[in-house]
Design an enzyme around this catalytic site. Structure first.
Site, PDB file in Angstrom:
ATOM      1  N   ALA A  29     -39.280  28.443 -44.867  1.00  0.00           N
ATOM      2  CA  ALA A  29     -39.039  28.893 -43.458  1.00  0.00           C
ATOM      3  C   ALA A  29     -38.823  30.583 -43.484  1.00  0.00           C
ATOM      4  O   ALA A  29     -39.533  30.928 -42.352  1.00  0.00           O
ATOM      5  CB  ALA A  29     -37.669  28.362 -43.226  1.00  0.00           C
ATOM      6  N   ASP A  30     -38.259  31.092 -44.385  1.00  0.00           N
ATOM      7  CA  ASP A  30     -38.093  32.588 -44.256  1.00  0.00           C
ATOM      8  C   ASP A  30     -39.406  33.402 -44.455  1.00  0.00           C
ATOM      9  O   ASP A  30     -39.794  34.199 -43.494  1.00  0.00           O
ATOM     10  CB  ASP A  30     -37.388  33.083 -45.581  1.00  0.00           C
TER      11      ASP A  30
END
Length: 245
Positions: A29-30
Site C-alpha cells: 500500500a505504501d
C-alpha cells in the site's frame, strides 16, 4: 492525504485455500500510494502549466490498494463471486503456478495453448498436450488439480536453472524463485546496475549499499550519487545557502 489506520488494510485473497489470509513481503500500500502520488503530482504540474492554477492532491492507501486489484476486481464485478485464496495459482489460467524442482521452486506462466504445448515438450510429456482433458485453457481450468499434480511430478526431475533455461529457449515464461542473495547475484541485476555502493564518511568501510530507482532515461539510470544524509548533516550548508548562517 493519507488516512491513519489504512496501512495494514488487506483483502482476503492471498494465502493457501485451507489457510489464513497472508500479507505480501513488502509494504504494498505504501509503495503504490507513493507511485500514484508522483503521477498525480506530475498531472498537477502539467495542469498548472496550462491554467496557472495549483491542484490539491488527495491520496488514500486503501484507495490505491483497491485501484490495483486488476483482473481480480473485474472477475468479481462481472460474476458477483468473491475470489478465494488460491496460493500461487492464477484464477484464470492453467498452468500458471509455482512448481517444485529438485533444488527449489520455479514459477511457470503459460499464457496460451501454444506455450502449454511447449511446456509439455520440455517436460518430456507431449501426451499431456494432446489429452482432451487439458487440450485448451477451459479444459485445464476444469481439471486444474489433476494436471498440476502430473506437472509437479515432472518438474521435480529438473534443477531450477536448467528448467528455467530450457523454458526460456522455447518461449515459455518462467523463472526461478530466488532469495535475496540470489537476486543480487543475478546477471540481469548486475548488468543493469541495480545495486549501489555509495561513499560515506560515516559508514564502516566508507561505503553504504543501496538499490537504485528502476528508472533509466536516455540511457542514464536515476541513481543517487550519495547516500541519504545523517540527521542534520547538511544543516550548515543549507543555512548558509539561504542566508541564515
Amino acid at each position: 492525504r493519507i488516512e491513519p489506520g489504512e496501512v495494514e488494510a488487506a483483502l482476503r485473497m492471498g494465502g493457501e485455500p485451507d489457510g489464513a489470509p497472508q500479507k505480501i513481503g513488502v509494504a504494498f500500500a505504501d509503495i503504490f500510494t507513493g507511485l500514484y502520488g508522483v503521477i498525480a503530482i506530475q498531472a498537477a504540474l502539467a495542469q498548472r502549466e496550462r491554467t496557472g492554477r495549483g491542484q490539491h492532491i488527495d491520496m488514500a492507501l486503501l484507495d490505491c490498494m483497491t485501484g490495483v486489484l486488476a483482473n481480480q476486481a473485474l472477475n468479481y464485478l462481472v460474476s458477483g463471486v468473491s475470489p478465494h485464496r488460491m496460493g500461487n495459482a492464477h484464477p484464470n489460467i492453467v498452468p500458471y503456478d509455482v512448481f517444485p524442482v529438485a533444488d527449489g521452486h520455479i514459477i511457470i506462466a503459460t499464457g496460451n495453448d501454444s506455450q502449454y504445448q511447449k511446456l509439455c515438450g520440455v517436460l518430456g510429456a507431449p501426451e499431456l498436450a494432446k489429452d482432451p482433458k487439458y487440450i485448451d485453457n477451459k479444459s485445464r481450468l476444469a481439471n486444474r488439480a489433476e494436471l498440476i499434480g502430473k506437472l509437479t511430478a515432472l518438474t521435480l526431475k529438473f534443477k531450477m536453472q536448467d528448467l528455467a533455461d530450457k523454458l526460456e529457449a522455447v518461449g515459455v515464461p518462467a523463472g526461478p524463485i530466488n532469495n535475496l542473495d540470489q537476486v543480487f547475484e543475478d546477471p540481469h541485476i548486475k548488468h543493469r546496475g541495480m545495486l549501489l555502493d555509495l561513499p560515506s564518511a560515516y559508514a564502516k568501510g566508507g561505503r553504504i549499499p543501496g538499490i537504485r530507482t528502476p528508472i533509466v532515461v536516455d540511457g542514464k539510470p536515476a541513481a543517487a550519487e550519495h547516500p541519504a544524509p545523517r540527521l542534520g548533516e547538511h544543516t550548515a550548508e543549507i543555512l548558509k545557502e539561504i542566508g541564515e548562517a
